[in-house]
Design a protein around this motif. Sequence first.
Motif, PDB file in Angstrom:
ATOM      1  N   TYR A 177     -27.108  39.011 -62.152  1.00 15.66           N
ATOM      2  CA  TYR A 177     -27.642  37.807 -61.466  1.00 15.66           C
ATOM      3  C   TYR A 177     -26.924  36.501 -61.928  1.00 15.66           C
ATOM      4  O   TYR A 177     -26.308  36.458 -62.794  1.00 15.66           O
ATOM      5  CB  TYR A 177     -29.265  37.471 -61.897  1.00 15.66           C
ATOM      6  N   THR A 178     -27.043  35.398 -61.075  1.00 21.17           N
ATOM      7  CA  THR A 178     -26.360  34.212 -61.393  1.00 21.17           C
ATOM      8  C   THR A 178     -27.047  33.469 -62.787  1.00 21.17           C
ATOM      9  O   THR A 178     -26.198  32.952 -63.476  1.00 21.17           O
ATOM     10  CB  THR A 178     -26.417  33.392 -60.101  1.00 21.17           C
ATOM     11  N   TYR A 179     -28.466  33.575 -62.543  1.00 18.45           N
ATOM     12  CA  TYR A 179     -29.162  32.821 -63.747  1.00 18.45           C
ATOM     13  C   TYR A 179     -29.988  33.881 -64.413  1.00 18.45           C
ATOM     14  O   TYR A 179     -30.437  34.858 -63.731  1.00 18.45           O
ATOM     15  CB  TYR A 179     -30.009  31.610 -63.320  1.00 18.45           C
ATOM     16  N   ARG A 180     -30.299  33.728 -65.771  1.00 16.55           N
ATOM     17  CA  ARG A 180     -31.175  34.517 -66.682  1.00 16.55           C
ATOM     18  C   ARG A 180     -32.181  33.502 -67.191  1.00 16.55           C
ATOM     19  O   ARG A 180     -31.575  32.917 -67.947  1.00 16.55           O
ATOM     20  CB  ARG A 180     -30.379  35.404 -67.543  1.00 16.55           C
ATOM     21  N   ILE A 181     -33.464  33.785 -67.294  1.00 14.25           N
ATOM     22  CA  ILE A 181     -34.251  32.968 -68.110  1.00 14.25           C
ATOM     23  C   ILE A 181     -34.930  34.009 -68.863  1.00 14.25           C
ATOM     24  O   ILE A 181     -35.336  35.169 -68.619  1.00 14.25           O
ATOM     25  CB  ILE A 181     -35.359  32.494 -67.163  1.00 14.25           C
ATOM     26  N   LEU A 182     -34.707  33.768 -70.282  1.00 17.77           N
ATOM     27  CA  LEU A 182     -35.316  34.218 -71.439  1.00 17.77           C
ATOM     28  C   LEU A 182     -36.623  34.013 -71.611  1.00 17.77           C
ATOM     29  O   LEU A 182     -36.841  32.973 -71.785  1.00 17.77           O
ATOM     30  CB  LEU A 182     -34.609  34.491 -72.639  1.00 17.77           C
ATOM     31  N   SER A 183     -37.656  34.920 -71.324  1.00 25.55           N
ATOM     32  CA  SER A 183     -39.114  34.430 -70.978  1.00 25.55           C
ATOM     33  C   SER A 183     -39.535  33.880 -72.461  1.00 25.55           C
ATOM     34  O   SER A 183     -39.300  34.593 -73.456  1.00 25.55           O
ATOM     35  CB  SER A 183     -39.968  35.451 -70.619  1.00 25.55           C
ATOM     36  N   SER A 184     -40.274  32.902 -72.565  1.00 25.74           N
ATOM     37  CA  SER A 184     -40.835  32.280 -73.617  1.00 25.74           C
ATOM     38  C   SER A 184     -42.099  32.062 -73.574  1.00 25.74           C
ATOM     39  O   SER A 184     -43.067  32.791 -73.082  1.00 25.74           O
ATOM     40  CB  SER A 184     -39.921  31.074 -74.011  1.00 25.74           C
ATOM     41  N   THR A 185     -42.770  30.508 -73.421  1.00 30.86           N
ATOM     42  CA  THR A 185     -43.877  30.237 -73.139  1.00 30.86           C
ATOM     43  C   THR A 185     -44.005  29.896 -71.697  1.00 30.86           C
ATOM     44  O   THR A 185     -42.835  29.669 -70.795  1.00 30.86           O
ATOM     45  CB  THR A 185     -44.449  29.022 -73.630  1.00 30.86           C
ATOM     46  N   ARG A 186     -45.155  30.205 -71.117  1.00 25.75           N
ATOM     47  CA  ARG A 186     -45.372  29.746 -69.451  1.00 25.75           C
ATOM     48  C   ARG A 186     -44.624  28.527 -69.115  1.00 25.75           C
ATOM     49  O   ARG A 186     -43.947  28.335 -68.204  1.00 25.75           O
ATOM     50  CB  ARG A 186     -46.812  29.307 -69.295  1.00 25.75           C
ATOM     51  N   GLU A 187     -44.853  27.434 -70.146  1.00 23.09           N
ATOM     52  CA  GLU A 187     -44.298  26.088 -69.676  1.00 23.09           C
ATOM     53  C   GLU A 187     -42.893  26.148 -69.658  1.00 23.09           C
ATOM     54  O   GLU A 187     -42.104  25.435 -68.885  1.00 23.09           O
ATOM     55  CB  GLU A 187     -45.013  25.082 -70.759  1.00 23.09           C
ATOM     56  N   SER A 188     -42.161  26.648 -70.716  1.00 23.07           N
ATOM     57  CA  SER A 188     -40.785  26.659 -70.989  1.00 23.07           C
ATOM     58  C   SER A 188     -40.192  27.561 -69.668  1.00 23.07           C
ATOM     59  O   SER A 188     -39.103  27.273 -68.988  1.00 23.07           O
ATOM     60  CB  SER A 188     -40.460  27.052 -72.376  1.00 23.07           C
ATOM     61  N   ASP A 189     -40.895  28.807 -69.386  1.00 23.45           N
ATOM     62  CA  ASP A 189     -40.265  29.262 -68.212  1.00 23.45           C
ATOM     63  C   ASP A 189     -40.265  28.628 -66.984  1.00 23.45           C
ATOM     64  O   ASP A 189     -39.215  28.457 -66.111  1.00 23.45           O
ATOM     65  CB  ASP A 189     -41.096  30.824 -67.960  1.00 23.45           C
ATOM     66  N   TYR A 190     -41.477  27.837 -66.721  1.00 27.78           N
ATOM     67  CA  TYR A 190     -41.510  26.952 -65.669  1.00 27.78           C
ATOM     68  C   TYR A 190     -40.429  25.964 -65.552  1.00 27.78           C
ATOM     69  O   TYR A 190     -39.854  25.588 -64.718  1.00 27.78           O
ATOM     70  CB  TYR A 190     -42.982  26.404 -65.605  1.00 27.78           C
ATOM     71  N   GLN A 191     -40.265  25.263 -66.678  1.00 22.74           N
ATOM     72  CA  GLN A 191     -39.149  24.262 -66.920  1.00 22.74           C
ATOM     73  C   GLN A 191     -37.796  24.917 -66.525  1.00 22.74           C
ATOM     74  O   GLN A 191     -36.806  24.171 -66.065  1.00 22.74           O
ATOM     75  CB  GLN A 191     -39.165  23.690 -68.286  1.00 22.74           C
ATOM     76  N   SER A 192     -37.363  26.110 -67.072  1.00 24.88           N
ATOM     77  CA  SER A 192     -36.243  26.586 -66.804  1.00 24.88           C
ATOM     78  C   SER A 192     -36.085  26.938 -65.436  1.00 24.88           C
ATOM     79  O   SER A 192     -35.163  26.642 -64.912  1.00 24.88           O
ATOM     80  CB  SER A 192     -35.956  27.916 -67.618  1.00 24.88           C
ATOM     81  N   PHE A 193     -37.106  27.439 -64.632  1.00 22.06           N
ATOM     82  CA  PHE A 193     -36.970  27.719 -63.455  1.00 22.06           C
ATOM     83  C   PHE A 193     -36.709  26.555 -62.601  1.00 22.06           C
ATOM     84  O   PHE A 193     -36.046  26.202 -61.779  1.00 22.06           O
ATOM     85  CB  PHE A 193     -38.214  28.267 -62.694  1.00 22.06           C
TER      86      PHE A 193
END
Length: 208
Positions: A177-193
């Motif tokens: 994948y081009t991007y990887r988000i390492l899951s943390s809190t809902r808010e942080s995952d949303y912000q990364s996305f």
Amino acid sequence: MTEESGKKDAGSRQGMLLVLSGPAGAGKSTVLRSVVENDPKVRFSVSCTTRPAREEEVNGRDYHFLSEQEFADKLEAGEFLEHAGVHKWSYGTLRSSVADLIGDGFDVIMDIDVQGAAQIRACNDPLIARSRVDIFLMPADTGELEQRLRARGSEDDESFRLRMESAIEELRHWQHYTYRILSSTRESDYQSFMTILQAERLRVGRWL
Ligand code: 5GP
């Protein structure tokens, strides 16, 4: 915001096809729900599946729930942009459900597995090739994943075991994948996305 005003806002930019993968329980549906709710230019691609609906799911909103025969007919007719067998069920994205939206300037999120994402990556259709952005949402560790899957409570033992197995298998694919988000809190995952989404929207090629 209405569909019409969404189009207007989008101006002349072609929409994106945001491919979101990651093991079940990694938090994909939470992220994508927040993105769709908060951004009027984003739409969710409703997949087809032969899996029975869960109690809280609505036909046409969460999935198009099809019989094995209905799915096979659509496959035969070439209606799927991508499709895959996940666990013991078939899943697929109808070409028609994404192409029009992208053409109209909407950004479409697909929640699909690693097999489907590989098909999207290999797709030569210029509309798809130009619009795709792939993102892998990864749980912090497998212990947490197990906890989240157990907390769902909608799984019998056999389904749970299958899901854990395929989750671990899916994790092996994040490098594609081009991007990887390492899951943390809902808010942080949303912000990364949203950070990825906003940066990708600024690419000059999307406005030409
Ligand atoms: P669930 O049954 O929990 O809703 O989804 C199981 C898995 O199927 C998830 O990893 C999800 O990403 C994947 N999936 C859902 N829709 C599609 C689809 O249209 N195509 C593919 N390839 N995978 C899908």
